[in-house]
Design an enzyme around this catalytic site. Structure first.
Site, PDB file in Angstrom:
ATOM      1  N   LYS A 124      -2.063  42.688  18.792  1.00 20.85           N
ATOM      2  CA  LYS A 124      -3.307  42.397  19.515  1.00 20.85           C
ATOM      3  C   LYS A 124      -3.690  43.566  20.433  1.00 20.85           C
ATOM      4  O   LYS A 124      -4.880  43.853  20.627  1.00 20.85           O
ATOM      5  CB  LYS A 124      -3.155  41.117  20.331  1.00 20.85           C
ATOM      6  CG  LYS A 124      -2.887  39.852  19.536  1.00 20.85           C
ATOM      7  CD  LYS A 124      -4.049  39.495  18.639  1.00 20.85           C
ATOM      8  CE  LYS A 124      -3.772  39.745  17.177  1.00 20.85           C
ATOM      9  NZ  LYS A 124      -4.886  39.372  16.284  1.00 20.85           N
ATOM     10  N   HIS A 147     -16.900  39.963  20.509  1.00 19.09           N
ATOM     11  CA  HIS A 147     -15.899  40.941  20.069  1.00 19.09           C
ATOM     12  C   HIS A 147     -14.986  41.334  21.232  1.00 19.09           C
ATOM     13  O   HIS A 147     -13.757  41.317  21.113  1.00 19.09           O
ATOM     14  CB  HIS A 147     -16.604  42.181  19.513  1.00 19.09           C
ATOM     15  CG  HIS A 147     -15.688  43.322  19.207  1.00 19.09           C
ATOM     16  ND1 HIS A 147     -15.115  43.512  17.968  1.00 19.09           N
ATOM     17  CD2 HIS A 147     -15.247  44.355  19.990  1.00 19.09           C
ATOM     18  CE1 HIS A 147     -14.355  44.593  17.995  1.00 19.09           C
ATOM     19  NE2 HIS A 147     -14.415  45.130  19.209  1.00 19.09           N
ATOM     20  N   HIS A 150     -12.867  38.298  22.519  1.00 22.19           N
ATOM     21  CA  HIS A 150     -11.793  38.028  21.556  1.00 22.19           C
ATOM     22  C   HIS A 150     -10.626  38.993  21.745  1.00 22.19           C
ATOM     23  O   HIS A 150      -9.478  38.578  21.901  1.00 22.19           O
ATOM     24  CB  HIS A 150     -12.352  38.127  20.138  1.00 22.19           C
ATOM     25  CG  HIS A 150     -11.318  38.303  19.077  1.00 22.19           C
ATOM     26  ND1 HIS A 150     -10.588  37.257  18.569  1.00 22.19           N
ATOM     27  CD2 HIS A 150     -10.891  39.407  18.422  1.00 22.19           C
ATOM     28  CE1 HIS A 150      -9.746  37.713  17.662  1.00 22.19           C
ATOM     29  NE2 HIS A 150      -9.911  39.017  17.552  1.00 22.19           N
ATOM     30  N   TYR A 187      -9.849  45.391   3.435  1.00 26.16           N
ATOM     31  CA  TYR A 187     -11.282  45.598   3.181  1.00 26.16           C
ATOM     32  C   TYR A 187     -11.802  46.790   3.981  1.00 26.16           C
ATOM     33  O   TYR A 187     -12.479  47.677   3.443  1.00 26.16           O
ATOM     34  CB  TYR A 187     -12.078  44.339   3.538  1.00 26.16           C
ATOM     35  CG  TYR A 187     -13.563  44.590   3.589  1.00 26.16           C
ATOM     36  CD1 TYR A 187     -14.315  44.634   2.420  1.00 26.16           C
ATOM     37  CD2 TYR A 187     -14.210  44.829   4.808  1.00 26.16           C
ATOM     38  CE1 TYR A 187     -15.673  44.907   2.456  1.00 26.16           C
ATOM     39  CE2 TYR A 187     -15.567  45.103   4.846  1.00 26.16           C
ATOM     40  CZ  TYR A 187     -16.294  45.133   3.671  1.00 26.16           C
ATOM     41  OH  TYR A 187     -17.638  45.415   3.697  1.00 26.16           O
ATOM     42  N   LYS A 204     -16.198  40.670  -0.067  1.00 30.31           N
ATOM     43  CA  LYS A 204     -16.348  40.587   1.391  1.00 30.31           C
ATOM     44  C   LYS A 204     -16.844  39.203   1.818  1.00 30.31           C
ATOM     45  O   LYS A 204     -16.391  38.657   2.839  1.00 30.31           O
ATOM     46  CB  LYS A 204     -17.326  41.654   1.876  1.00 30.31           C
ATOM     47  CG  LYS A 204     -17.587  41.580   3.381  1.00 30.31           C
ATOM     48  CD  LYS A 204     -18.652  42.558   3.832  1.00 30.31           C
ATOM     49  CE  LYS A 204     -18.925  42.426   5.331  1.00 30.31           C
ATOM     50  NZ  LYS A 204     -19.986  43.334   5.791  1.00 30.31           N
ATOM     51  N   THR A 208     -15.280  36.529   4.652  1.00 29.79           N
ATOM     52  CA  THR A 208     -16.009  35.936   5.770  1.00 29.79           C
ATOM     53  C   THR A 208     -15.845  34.426   5.787  1.00 29.79           C
ATOM     54  O   THR A 208     -15.645  33.816   6.845  1.00 29.79           O
ATOM     55  CB  THR A 208     -17.505  36.289   5.685  1.00 29.79           C
ATOM     56  OG1 THR A 208     -17.655  37.717   5.677  1.00 29.79           O
ATOM     57  CG2 THR A 208     -18.271  35.705   6.858  1.00 29.79           C
ATOM     58  N   GLN A 211     -12.396  33.524   7.082  1.00 28.34           N
ATOM     59  CA  GLN A 211     -12.330  33.682   8.535  1.00 28.34           C
ATOM     60  C   GLN A 211     -13.006  32.511   9.241  1.00 28.34           C
ATOM     61  O   GLN A 211     -12.523  32.036  10.273  1.00 28.34           O
ATOM     62  CB  GLN A 211     -12.984  34.998   8.943  1.00 28.34           C
ATOM     63  CG  GLN A 211     -12.184  36.230   8.540  1.00 28.34           C
ATOM     64  CD  GLN A 211     -12.920  37.519   8.850  1.00 28.34           C
ATOM     65  OE1 GLN A 211     -14.057  37.705   8.446  1.00 28.34           O
ATOM     66  NE2 GLN A 211     -12.279  38.411   9.579  1.00 28.34           N
TER      67      GLN A 211
END
Length: 220
Positions: A124, A147, A150, A187, A204, A208, A211
């Site tokens: 992380k 972003h 997170h 990816y 891709k 998504t 996720q």
């Protein structure tokens, strides 16, 4: 002023008490003695978020093609290692994917799970580089609030996770997320080669979807 002093003292006493129930197995591991190094790294990240765009404002964006290829494929290997360690150790320890308590013993499988979760915590921190590369390439639109939130919270929160619950059900989210990050960084790594490879990355959209399905079940 007196109220503030009481709050500070209460916070310190709470932290001291919390340390008495922390996982003794991890206290000597790198970054785990106290939260200050982790907070310093996260603070440096936030400082770069402020200074980075200012530095790049009148400069051409860096291309970083070779750096991105190396970084992304290194993260594929790193996350595969974490996923593999968690899977094998949890299987050997007879872990349940539905409800699993923490075993703080020195059982080899439990220590192996704790170590894999520590590496997940480290990953992380390494992922802060995602944002660094966006800014150096002047991809400012990619650096959204979500972003930043997170990335910044996960490194900090996983320090807490490793300090007190390095095992048990916490393995599930890390295991799932590491597996998905293998695909995600694969990816990104392939996309870093440019248009000649990008046209083959039709999958891709499925990444998504994966996720989106993952998010309600795990914190990443």
């Amino acid at each position: 002023m007196e109220l503030t002093t009481h709050l500070i003292n209460d916070t310190i006493n709470l932290y001291k008490w919390a340390l008495t129930i922390a996982d003794k197995r991890v206290e000597k591991w790198p970054l785990m003695d106290n939260p200050l190094p982790t907070l310093a790294i996260s603070s440096s990240y936030l400082l770069f978020l402020w200074l980075g765009p200012k530095y790049m404002q009148n400069r051409e964006p860096f291309q970083l093609k070779k750096t991105l290829i190396l970084y992304n494929f290194s993260m594929v290997v790193f996350n595969f290692f974490i996923c593999k360690e968690l899977f094998l150790a949890a299987r050997a320890a007879g872990y349940s994917y539905i409800c699993q308590s923490v075993d703080y013993s020195d059982d080899p499988n439990e220590v192996r799970i704790a170590a894999a979760l520590w590496w997940y915590f480290i990953s992380k921190g390494v992922e802060y580089l995602d944002t660094v590369f966006f800014i150096l390439r002047k991809k400012f639109n990619q650096v959204s609030f979500l972003h930043v939130y997170h990335h910044c919270t996960m490194f900090t929160l996983w320090w807490i996770g490793i300090k007190w619950v390095a095992g048990g059900q916490s393995f599930f989210g890390a295991h799932m997320n590491a597996a998905i990050h293998v695909l995600m960084y694969l990816y990104y790594g392939l996309a870093s080669f440019g248009p000649k490879i990008q046209k083959y990355l039709w999958w891709k959209k499925y990444l998504t979807v994966i996720q989106m399905v993952r998010d309600p079940f795990t914190v990443t």
